[in-house]
Design a protein around this motif. Structure first.
Motif: not given
Lengths: 521, 293
Positions: A432-441, A444-448, A500-506, A508-509
């Motif tokens: 777990v790094t800041d980059e990883l969290i940023e990537e998810h933000r 959130p869905l799709g290839q990682h 949360y207004p969008t599904l993606d933000e939810a 990520h939360a």
């Protein structure tokens, strides 16, 4: 050319690079095991005409080896058998008659204490009138024998009758009065008997006792070693009868009613136990038995002296059952043995031997909860407490199972699951790094990336209880984070009041919450 | 039959019984412990007074002080041995009862081993004068002194319990031990105070009774039994009840020994107590006990 090296040696504890720190681990109880071949596993020895087993044995399959084995759950009958056998051959073991007569006194007192234990232990009524009943019966029997030539077997009968009368007298206040009022009243009753006997001419105030009663020792044996031997076996038979009575009352319905009422009177009443009736019954039974012992006492010593009513004698008897432990038959017998031996062996110490017995009694009551035979249970409880204290100090939430805990977990799979889980989480924490969290933000869905994919995979297979999820309050407009209850019929609970207004933000939360939990564990 | 002599004897007995019973009663209601070592405190205080009399043969105050101080010390010692280690343990009431009985056994025997079985006399601290009230009622100085000093000390103790800070704490413990602990009353320090004060009462009773009887290792037994049964009949924990019971039983004893003879004293007293307890199972003044639970 390199030599072959055993790769498993790396995992051998003896060759490990880091030696684990070993701390004191409470042991599981060790039970001696008997082989259970064939139908031996389920065979039980029962008392004739009853379903009661002589020895409580548990038949089981060893979880490791699957061998059939039997465990003796309650070893007390074996100890009783050994102890009573030793008592039966005591005359052959001790040569001198003084020791044998001390053992005789032990047997008589043990019989009295066993009957007393029915009241003070089983019924939980702190009655000190025992010696008053025994003494009154002994005096009555001796009086009838001297005045009217009653034979020794008649003395036992008369003693029982006087005991019955006394039982009615002492049982009446017992129903009305509460514990300590009753203890004090009975204490006064003993003193009343003593003062009456000391001052009454009929009961030998001039001669210091009432002597000259009939005895069960035949004429031909008088004043020989045979008389001492006969006296011992008669007292031993009395002890056996008292034990049988104890077993019969304490181990059967009446004893169970009394013990329930002892713990909680209101509860006993609520479940329909008429405890007053049960208490009167046990008073009458024990008083008749004490009266019979009193008659035997008078015929054994050919009479009786007022010292049977003395406070010192009463306190000695109390010391016996307190040292042994109130509420058990073995406590009554072994406590009596200890006190009588100290009392008779250290006779040249004078009053100091009673001081010693008093100290022993005081120490027992200060340090143990229920005498000598409660020490084992008390020690086990103490050790369990220490064990759990130590465990509580060393366990971490979601961490590996500590050895103390491992001994208590039946499903060994759970232990290894937690070890594996801990190792995985330790590895994922490093990803777990800041980059990883940023990537998810960002997506959130799709290839990682591989690291994020591993973390997400771990989150996905987590257990359902308290698992975070997304709840749509209004699709495409408002979402909230919830935690699943994990139980059917129980709705998920809201974890915070953010919307949360969008599904993606939810999504990520939820991810952030899970990462937070992972890093905290 | 019931003449002035009986009344004087009854008052004397009642005052001494009151002294004994109130000690037992206060200990029971404030500490929840039945102090069976009370008899031992009594006997030890008798020896303390005897020792003081050996040192200062002419001083009545020294004898009284010796008895009272020894009683207070022994009371505090009993508290340290039987109450402090046990008061927060399971099954406290039975265990403390057994512990005080054990102290009574070993203490009596230790006194026997130290001082021997021979009884010891105390000097007549109130002198040998006698006062005639009517022509056939003569009050000797020791009886008058016993009544006066026990009433004075009893009133002092009751006044102390009513007015002082410590007395307030003790009364709070008597009403509700847990509540008292919650508002910051130290259970242990109060227990020491209670046991020392009741021990002092026993010491005074020992000196007063030894004016008539003697000091011996077993001297405490009968006062213990009498004190217990008076406290019992009065209702454990009730000071007023104990005083009423002391008067009743003192009168019964005096009347019985005058009418029937000395050996029937305990029997009539017991008949009276059983009658009282059958009517009121918690004694004459034992109403508070219901709320104590």
């Amino acid at each position: 050319m390199t030599r072959w090296k055993n790769p498993q040696l790396e995992h051998d504890p003896a060759h490990a690079k880091v030696q684990p720190r070993l701390s004191l681990v409470g042991r599981r109880r060790w039970w001696p095991k008997l082989r259970g071949d064939g139908d031996e596993l389920w065979r039980r020895v029962r008392y004739p005409f009853t379903r009661r087993t002589v020895l409580r044995v548990r038949g089981e399959y060893n979880p490791k080896t699957l061998a059939r084995e039997r465990t003796i759950v309650d070893k007390r009958p074996i100890w009783w058998l050994i102890g009573l056998t030793l008592l039966a051959i005591v005359p052959a073991l001790v040569g001198n008659t003084s020791l044998l007569s001390a053992t005789t006194i032990f047997a008589i007192y043990a019989a009295i204490n066993l009957v007393w234990m029915l009241i003070i232990g089983t019924a939980g009524i702190f009655s000190l009138a025992t010696l008053a009943v025994v003494g009154a019966a002994a005096y009555g029997a001796a009086y009838f024998s001297i005045q009217f030539g009653l034979p020794w077997w008649g003395m036992i009968g008369v003693g029982s009758a006087i005991g019955l009368v006394f039982g009615v007298i002492v049982a009446l206040p017992a129903i009305r009065l509460e514990g300590f009022y009753y203890a004090l009243l009975t204490l006064g009753l003993v003193e009343l008997c003593r003062v009456y006997v000391v001052q009454s001419k009929v009961f030998g105030s001039a001669t210091g006792g009432l002597y000259g009663a009939d005895t069960y020792v035949p004429e031909s044996l008088q004043d020989t070693d045979g008389a001492v031997m006969l006296g011992y076996y008669a007292a031993f038979a009395m002890l056996l009868l008292a034990l049988a009575l104890y077993r019969l009352v304490n181990g059967q319905r009446l004893g169970r009613l009394l013990r329930t009422a002892r713990e909680d009177e209101a509860f006993a009443e609520a479940v329909g136990i008429g405890y007053n009736r049960a208490r009167v019954q046990v008073f009458l039974i024990s008083s008749v038995a004490l009266g019979a012992i009193g008659g035997f006492y008078a015929s054994h010593f050919k009479g009786v002296s007022p010292s049977i009513f003395s406070m010192d004698q009463l306190l000695l008897m109390l010391a016996m059952i307190v040292i042994g432990g109130i509420g058990t038959a073995e406590g009554a017998v072994v406590g009596t043995l200890i006190v009588v031996l100290l009392d008779k062996m250290l006779i040249e110490w004078g009053p100091m031997r009673l001081v010693l017995i008093g100290l022993l009694m005081l120490g027992t009551v200060l340090f143990t909860r229920s005498g000598l035979f409660g020490i084992k249970a008390q020690f086990r409880a103490w050790r369990e407490r220490k064990k759990s204290e130590r465990r509580a100090a060393r366990t971490e939430k979601g961490g590996e199972v500590v050895p103390e805990e491992a001994t208590d977990i039946q499903d060994k799979q759970a232990i290894y699951y937690r070890r594996q889980d801990k190792a995985i989480r330790d590895y994922l924490k490093s990803l777990v790094t800041d980059e990883l969290i940023e990537e998810h933000r960002r997506k959130p869905l799709g290839q990682h990336s591989e690291a994020l994919e591993r973390v997400l995979n771990y989150f996905r297979r987590g257990p359902v209880p308290d698992k975070y999820a997304v709840m749509a309050i209004k699709p495409f407009e408002a979402y909230r984070v919830v935690a699943l209850a994990g139980r059917r019929g129980v709705p998920p609970r809201l974890v915070d009041d953010r919307v949360y207004p969008t599904l993606d933000e939810a999504y990520h939360a939820v991810f952030l919450r899970r990462v937070n939990d992972l890093l905290e564990s | 039959m019931i003449d002035g002599y009986v009344i004087v004897a009854a008052i004397t007995l009642a005052s001494i019984y009151g002294l004994l019973a109130i000690g037992i009663s206060i200990v029971w209601s404030s500490l929840g412990m039945l102090n069976m070592a009370f008899g031992f405190t009594f006997a030890a205080a008798g020896y303390g007074a005897w020792f003081a009399a050996q040192q200062f043969p002419d001083s009545a105050a020294a004898v009284l002080a010796g008895g009272i101080l020894t009683g207070a010390l022994v009371g505090a010692a009993v508290c340290a041995v039987a109450f402090l280690p046990l008061h927060d343990k399971p099954n406290f009431t039975v265990r403390s009862l057994v512990a005080t009985l054990a102290i009574s056994l070993l203490g009596t025997q230790a006194l026997l081993a130290t001082f021997g079985p021979r009884v010891k006399p105390l000097p007549k601290i109130f002198g040998l004068k006698a006062f005639e009230i009517t022509e056939d009622v003569v009050v000797t100085a020791d009886k008058l002194g016993a009544v006066v000093s026990s009433v004075v000390l009893l009133l002092l103790v009751l006044a102390w319990m009513k007015t002082s800070r410590r007395g307030l704490e003790i009364r709070a413990m008597m009403q509700n031990p847990e509540g008292a602990a919650l508002v910051g009353i130290g259970v242990r320090s109060t227990a020491f105070a209670v046991m020392a004060v009741t021990g002092a009462l026993a010491g005074l009773a020992a000196v007063l009774l030894s004016q008539t009887y003697f000091v011996s290792p077993y001297a405490g037994l009968l006062p213990l039994i009498k004190g217990l049964i008076v406290a019992l009949a009065g209702g454990l924990g009730s000071v007023a009840g104990a005083l009423i019971a002391a008067c009743l039983l003192g009168f019964t004893e005096a009347a019985t020994s005058a009418v029937l003879g000395g050996q029937y004293v305990l029997i009539t007293q017991f008949a009276l107590i059983i009658a009282i307890l059958l009517v009121r199972p918690r004694g004459i003044g034992g109403l508070l006990d219901e709320t104590r639970e």
